[in-house]
Design an enzyme around this catalytic site. Structure first.
Site, PDB file in Angstrom:
ATOM      1  CG  ASN A  97      39.098  43.929  45.239  1.00  0.00           C
ATOM      2  OD1 ASN A  97      38.770  45.119  45.194  1.00  0.00           O
ATOM      3  ND2 ASN A  97      40.012  43.406  44.441  1.00  0.00           N
ATOM      4  CD1 TRP A  98      32.489  44.779  46.959  1.00  0.00           C
ATOM      5  CD2 TRP A  98      31.642  46.825  47.258  1.00  0.00           C
ATOM      6  NE1 TRP A  98      31.455  44.672  47.855  1.00  0.00           N
ATOM      7  CE2 TRP A  98      30.927  45.913  48.055  1.00  0.00           C
ATOM      8  CE3 TRP A  98      31.291  48.172  47.297  1.00  0.00           C
ATOM      9  CZ2 TRP A  98      29.865  46.311  48.877  1.00  0.00           C
ATOM     10  CZ3 TRP A  98      30.247  48.575  48.111  1.00  0.00           C
ATOM     11  CH2 TRP A  98      29.529  47.656  48.894  1.00  0.00           C
ATOM     12  CE  LYS A  99      38.197  42.150  41.187  1.00  0.00           C
ATOM     13  NZ  LYS A  99      38.914  41.324  40.270  1.00  0.00           N
TER      14      LYS A  99
ATOM     15  CG  HIS B  96      44.181  43.246  43.172  1.00  0.00           C
ATOM     16  ND1 HIS B  96      44.035  42.975  41.832  1.00  0.00           N
ATOM     17  CD2 HIS B  96      43.265  42.490  43.822  1.00  0.00           C
ATOM     18  CE1 HIS B  96      43.054  42.092  41.676  1.00  0.00           C
ATOM     19  NE2 HIS B  96      42.570  41.772  42.879  1.00  0.00           N
TER      20      HIS B  96
ATOM     21  CD  GLU C  59      41.667  43.169  38.959  1.00  0.00           C
ATOM     22  OE1 GLU C  59      41.193  44.108  39.629  1.00  0.00           O
ATOM     23  OE2 GLU C  59      41.098  42.073  38.832  1.00  0.00           O
TER      24      GLU C  59
ATOM     25  CD  GLU D 100      43.477  38.186  45.183  1.00  0.00           C
ATOM     26  OE1 GLU D 100      42.312  37.957  45.519  1.00  0.00           O
ATOM     27  OE2 GLU D 100      43.806  39.181  44.530  1.00  0.00           O
TER      28      GLU D 100
ATOM     29  N   GLY E 101      38.752  36.345  38.602  1.00  0.00           N
ATOM     30  CA  GLY E 101      37.673  36.718  37.687  1.00  0.00           C
ATOM     31  C   GLY E 101      37.473  35.764  36.531  1.00  0.00           C
TER      32      GLY E 101
ATOM     33  CB  SER F 233      37.250  31.988  40.625  1.00  0.00           C
ATOM     34  OG  SER F 233      37.576  32.754  39.472  1.00  0.00           O
TER      35      SER F 233
ATOM     36  N   GLY G 146      36.237  38.828  44.987  1.00  0.00           N
ATOM     37  CA  GLY G 146      35.888  39.887  44.044  1.00  0.00           C
ATOM     38  C   GLY G 146      34.434  39.789  43.639  1.00  0.00           C
ATOM     39  N   GLY G 147      34.184  39.191  42.478  1.00  0.00           N
ATOM     40  CA  GLY G 147      32.837  39.146  41.897  1.00  0.00           C
ATOM     41  C   GLY G 147      31.762  38.664  42.854  1.00  0.00           C
TER      42      GLY G 147
HETATM   43  C1  PEP Z   1      40.030  39.771  43.447  1.00  0.00           C
HETATM   44  O1  PEP Z   1      39.699  40.734  42.779  1.00  0.00           O
HETATM   45  O2  PEP Z   1      40.874  39.908  44.323  1.00  0.00           O
HETATM   46  C2  PEP Z   1      39.397  38.484  43.180  1.00  0.00           C
HETATM   47  C3  PEP Z   1      39.817  37.440  43.818  1.00  0.00           C
HETATM   48  O3  PEP Z   1      38.381  38.476  42.237  1.00  0.00           O
HETATM   49  P1  PEP Z   1      37.385  37.257  41.915  1.00  0.00           P
HETATM   50  O4  PEP Z   1      36.895  36.708  43.234  1.00  0.00           O
HETATM   51  O5  PEP Z   1      36.295  37.857  41.109  1.00  0.00           O
HETATM   52  O6  PEP Z   1      38.167  36.215  41.182  1.00  0.00           O
END
Ligand code: PEP
Length: 253
Positions: free
Chosen positions: A9-11, A96, A98, A167, A173, A213, A234-235
């Site tokens: 997930n590049w957001k 998601h 967010e 999640e 994040g 994370s 994500g990151g």
């Molecule tokens: C996400 O955005 O779905 C996510 C899990 O982000 P991160 O891995 O950065 O916590």
């Protein structure tokens, strides 16, 4: 058999030059990667580039990070499921946290979006998860069960057509991931709720990912758990070498 999945997930990150470079590095480093399905979910603006660059058989799949529930019409700023389908998307992330928290997406809207994605022959990656306060109040299991019940209401879904990502909001994040025991407990509960809402086939075939994370130094412990089928990342998915390292660990189960 559930094929393990590494979904990126590049957001709201990356421009076209950064994406071109990522894809070149990824394709070089992952040329021998098998045993895991990799899905890249970039911003909408980059989907056409992925469609062009990822035409080879060994390439990852790609998907959207959201979509609207109507096919077309006066919905300024929205993108519909058939539009994503036209760009070759196989998957769409829906619900998601967010979007639930920042954009105020409701469980009912998420339910409509899931139906739109399925109607257009794509697989939704439905995100569910509790906040820190809900976990501290011992409400995590009931919150996620409630999300599932509302989000999946009256869904006509066949085995293999659904992916769920657990999640925990407090893990996204933050650098703090759920323990593998807590993730396994929740994911096993999600699977058993799928059994109750649908049937054995759907429960056994649905890939349930952990997200929050995930890095190359914590994914192996999560993957050792029987119900965890991969990760939504994500990151750590923004650098090709990091995504490839994580995908290799996921592929090895
Ligand atoms: C996400 O955005 O779905 C996510 C899990 O982000 P991160 O891995 O950065 O916590």
């Amino acid at each position: 058999m559930r094929k393990p999945m590494a979904a990126a997930n590049w957001k709201m990150n990356k421009n076209s030059e950064e994406t071109r470079q990522f894809l070149q590095e990824y394709m070089t480093q992952a040329s021998d990667l098998s045993g895991a399905e990799v899905v890249i979910c970039p911003p909408f603006t980059l989907l056409a580039m992925l469609q062009q660059e990822l035409a080879s058989p060994n390439a990852p799949a790609w998907g959207g990070q959201n979509c609207f529930w109507e096919d077309k019409g006066a919905y300024t700023g929205e993108v519909s499921a058939p539009m994503l389908k036209e760009l070759g998307c196989s998957y769409v992330i829906i619900g998601h946290s967010e979007r639930r928290i920042i954009m105020g997406e409701t469980d009912g809207q998420i339910n409509q979006k899931l139906k739109a994605v399925l109607n257009h022959g794509m697989v939704p990656i439905l995100c569910v998860g509790e906040t820190l306060q809900q976990r501290e109040n011992n409400a995590a299991l009931s919150i996620v069960k409630n999300q599932l019940d509302k989000n999946l209401k009256d869904l006509a879904v066949q085995p293999g057509q659904l992916v769920i990502a657990y999640e925990p909001v407090w893990a996204i994040g933050t650098g703090v991931n759920a323990s593998s025991d807590d993730a396994q407990e929740m994911i096993a509960c999600i699977r058993s709720r799928l059994r109750e809402l649908f049937n054995d086939d759907l429960a056994n075939s649905t890939r349930i990912l952990y997200g929050g994370s995930v890095r190359d130094d914590n994914i192996a412990e999560l993957m050792a758990k029987p119900d965890i089928d991969g990760a939504l990342i994500g990151g750590a998915s923004l650098e090709a070498d990091s995504l490839v390292r994580i995908a290799r660990i996921i592929a090895n189960g």
